[in-house]
Design an enzyme around this catalytic site. Structure first.
Site, PDB file in Angstrom:
ATOM      1  N   TYR A 211       0.847  -1.207   0.000  1.00 27.57           N
ATOM      2  CA  TYR A 211       0.000   0.000   0.000  1.00 27.57           C
ATOM      3  C   TYR A 211       0.876   1.247   0.000  1.00 27.57           C
ATOM      4  O   TYR A 211       1.855   1.323   0.746  1.00 27.57           O
ATOM      5  CB  TYR A 211      -0.895   0.030   1.250  1.00 27.57           C
ATOM      6  CG  TYR A 211      -1.900  -1.101   1.256  1.00 27.57           C
ATOM      7  CD1 TYR A 211      -3.114  -0.982   0.589  1.00 27.57           C
ATOM      8  CD2 TYR A 211      -1.601  -2.309   1.885  1.00 27.57           C
ATOM      9  CE1 TYR A 211      -4.018  -2.041   0.557  1.00 27.57           C
ATOM     10  CE2 TYR A 211      -2.496  -3.364   1.855  1.00 27.57           C
ATOM     11  CZ  TYR A 211      -3.697  -3.220   1.192  1.00 27.57           C
ATOM     12  OH  TYR A 211      -4.583  -4.276   1.157  1.00 27.57           O
ATOM     13  N   SER A 212       0.479   2.232  -0.812  1.00 31.26           N
ATOM     14  CA  SER A 212       1.203   3.513  -0.831  1.00 31.26           C
ATOM     15  C   SER A 212       0.933   4.285   0.446  1.00 31.26           C
ATOM     16  O   SER A 212      -0.193   4.270   0.964  1.00 31.26           O
ATOM     17  CB  SER A 212       0.721   4.377  -2.001  1.00 31.26           C
ATOM     18  OG  SER A 212       1.241   3.907  -3.191  1.00 31.26           O
ATOM     19  N   CYS A 380      -0.623   7.846 -10.642  1.00 31.03           N
ATOM     20  CA  CYS A 380      -0.893   6.707  -9.767  1.00 31.03           C
ATOM     21  C   CYS A 380      -2.383   6.368  -9.803  1.00 31.03           C
ATOM     22  O   CYS A 380      -3.237   7.241  -9.714  1.00 31.03           O
ATOM     23  CB  CYS A 380      -0.466   7.048  -8.335  1.00 31.03           C
ATOM     24  SG  CYS A 380      -0.563   5.634  -7.210  1.00 31.03           S
ATOM     25  N   TYR A 422      -1.971  -0.077 -11.048  1.00 28.97           N
ATOM     26  CA  TYR A 422      -2.284  -1.443 -10.633  1.00 28.97           C
ATOM     27  C   TYR A 422      -3.617  -1.885 -11.223  1.00 28.97           C
ATOM     28  O   TYR A 422      -4.364  -1.067 -11.744  1.00 28.97           O
ATOM     29  CB  TYR A 422      -2.339  -1.531  -9.099  1.00 28.97           C
ATOM     30  CG  TYR A 422      -2.926  -0.292  -8.445  1.00 28.97           C
ATOM     31  CD1 TYR A 422      -4.309  -0.120  -8.342  1.00 28.97           C
ATOM     32  CD2 TYR A 422      -2.091   0.727  -7.956  1.00 28.97           C
ATOM     33  CE1 TYR A 422      -4.841   1.019  -7.755  1.00 28.97           C
ATOM     34  CE2 TYR A 422      -2.619   1.863  -7.369  1.00 28.97           C
ATOM     35  CZ  TYR A 422      -3.993   2.003  -7.270  1.00 28.97           C
ATOM     36  OH  TYR A 422      -4.521   3.130  -6.697  1.00 28.97           O
TER      37      TYR A 422
END
Ligand code: A2P
Length: 422
Positions: A211-212, A380, A422
């Site tokens: 997880y960012s 992102c 992702y």
């Protein structure tokens, strides 16, 4: 050229299963499909790998960068590698062993070359990933892999809040983890991985999920040893079939004072520039807003101390305002601090918009920023937006008479274009 004999030794490319966080980056990057995975491990096919190194820089943990000398007749098979919980110890080699020439990507190329992202895409090199494999030159130096499978950190949940409206499909949480007295230094753009409790269908403990980090380097709460994550509860797979995301559901259901097992930090390229006059273009969808929140908050705190005066431009895609994480706080930021562009795809009574549409609409301003070498771009979120964003940037550049392949290559070579999708 080495003539292969029973005592010819090769450097076998292997992935360390103890460090790998199964993020799939290597498999996606490998230009010749030498990397594959099962439910246990990511592995490298010794029959295919040519040591081109394209997969090494993008790996966030360094798990990919392992090379073991083995007799070429005894290379570890895919089945061997799938079964590993850890890398095998180096084997004793015969005294007359001869190191084989490394197979190379192209005839005449250097063995174990360093990936060179400065080459133009037009040259058709294998290293043509969309983003840079180096950080902006001024980025602070990150710590990576401080905590690993053998040395897991424990964090305490000090907050867990739903960010999206109760009555919308997207259940996105803001989760704050505190490390107490345990050193856990992070930079904006880095990530951590969390072990969900329990075992998979084969009875093996679940792998850690990445997880960012959504908070700046000095903590979610300034000068506290804590950080935040932006986690979406996964309830369907990519095809829309019902599925219960193991780690996202675990995290979204955590209560205050629960503890979680953490490894990391990871990531040494998706890092923000460290200069007061840096400009940052942020392009994100949904939970891809996590690193953007971290960078924006870092700049906001610096601005208060008159230590930042660059330009921030944000393109943020969500279905509606109610499904846009951090909508309220974002809207409260001063207009002269950040230029916010919301792309809403399912807002009633409004035309459908994606981030790439807004980049085109704001072409003149994006172009002006791109021309400044102090500008870095971060993307992102959904994998699907990558192509759309690249096409929009191409439009921005080419509508001014410049050539995108050259500008693109320069942005990558200077560490000024970063993707995490992702
Ligand atoms: P859509 O309404 O078409 O799903 P999500 O809520 O699923 O996390 O998605 C965040 C936003 O990203 C949504 O507005 C979604 O629109 C949008 N989106 C979906 N696909 C793409 C794409 N290929 N490029 C840009 N945005 C996209």
């Amino acid at each position: 050229m080495t003539v292969e004999t029973a005592s010819t030794v090769m450097k076998q490319h292997l992935i360390d299963p103890e460090i790998c966080i199964r993020c799939n980056t290597c498999e996606e990057t490998c230009p010749i499909d030498a990397i594959t995975h099962d439910s246990n491990n990511y592995v490298v096919d010794p029959e295919i790998c040519n040591s081109c190194m394209a997969c090494v820089p993008p790996c966030p943990t360094g798990a990919i960068d392992n090379w073991l000398q083995v007799l070429s007749t005894e290379a570890y098979s895919l089945e061997d590698q799938f079964s590993w919980e850890e890398l095998p110890a180096p084997k004793e080699l015969p005294a007359d062993a001869v190191l084989q020439d490394a197979p190379v990507a192209e005839a005449g190329a250097e063995a174990f070359p360093v990936a060179d992202d400065s080459q133009s895409e037009l040259e058709n090199t294998p290293f043509t990933s969309a983003g840079a494999s180096i950080p902006p030159w001024s980025a602070a130096h990150p710590y990576v892999n401080l905590y690993t499978h053998k040395n897991v950190a424990t964090a305490t949940v000090v907050g867990n809040y739903r960010l999206t409206d109760e009555n919308c499909d997207n259940d996105i949480h803001h989760i704050v983890l505190d490390f107490g007295t345990l050193p856990f230094p992070v930079l904006e753009g880095q990530s951590i991985a969390i072990f969900p409790p329990g075992t998979d269908a084969a009875g093996r403990p679940y792998h850690a999920r990445q997880y960012s980090i959504a908070s700046p380097r000095d903590g979610e709460r300034p000068n506290y040893n804590n950080l935040s994550l932006t986690v979406k509860r996964v309830t369907t797979d990519f095809d829309g079939n019902p599925v219960r995301g193991v780690c996202s559901n675990y995290l979204c259901d955590l209560k205050k004072n629960d503890t979680v097992k953490v490894i990391g930090p990871f990531g040494n390229t998706f890092l923000m520039p460290n200069l007061p006059h840096s400009n940052i273009i942020m392009i994100c969808t949904g939970t891809g807003s996590a690193p953007m929140r971290a960078m924006t908050e870092r700049c906001r705190r610096l601005t208060k101390d008159k230590a930042f005066n660059g330009k921030l431009m944000l393109f943020f895609g969500a279905r509606t305002e109610h499904e846009l994480p951090y909508f309220g706080p974002l809207m409260n930021l001063p207009k002269d601090f950040i230029d916010i562009n919301l792309a809403l795809s399912r807002a009633p009574d409004k035309p459908k918009r994606y981030v790439q549409d807004l980049i085109r609409e704001r072409a003149a301003d994006v172009r002006a920023l791109l021309k400044d070498e102090n500008t870095t771009i971060y993307v992102c979120g959904l994998k699907g937006m990558e192509t759309g964003v690249l096409e929009a940037l191409k439009f921005v550049v080419e509508s001014d008479g410049q050539q995108w392949p050259e500008v693109h290559a320069q942005l990558k070579a200077q560490g000024r274009l970063h993707f995490e999708t992702y």
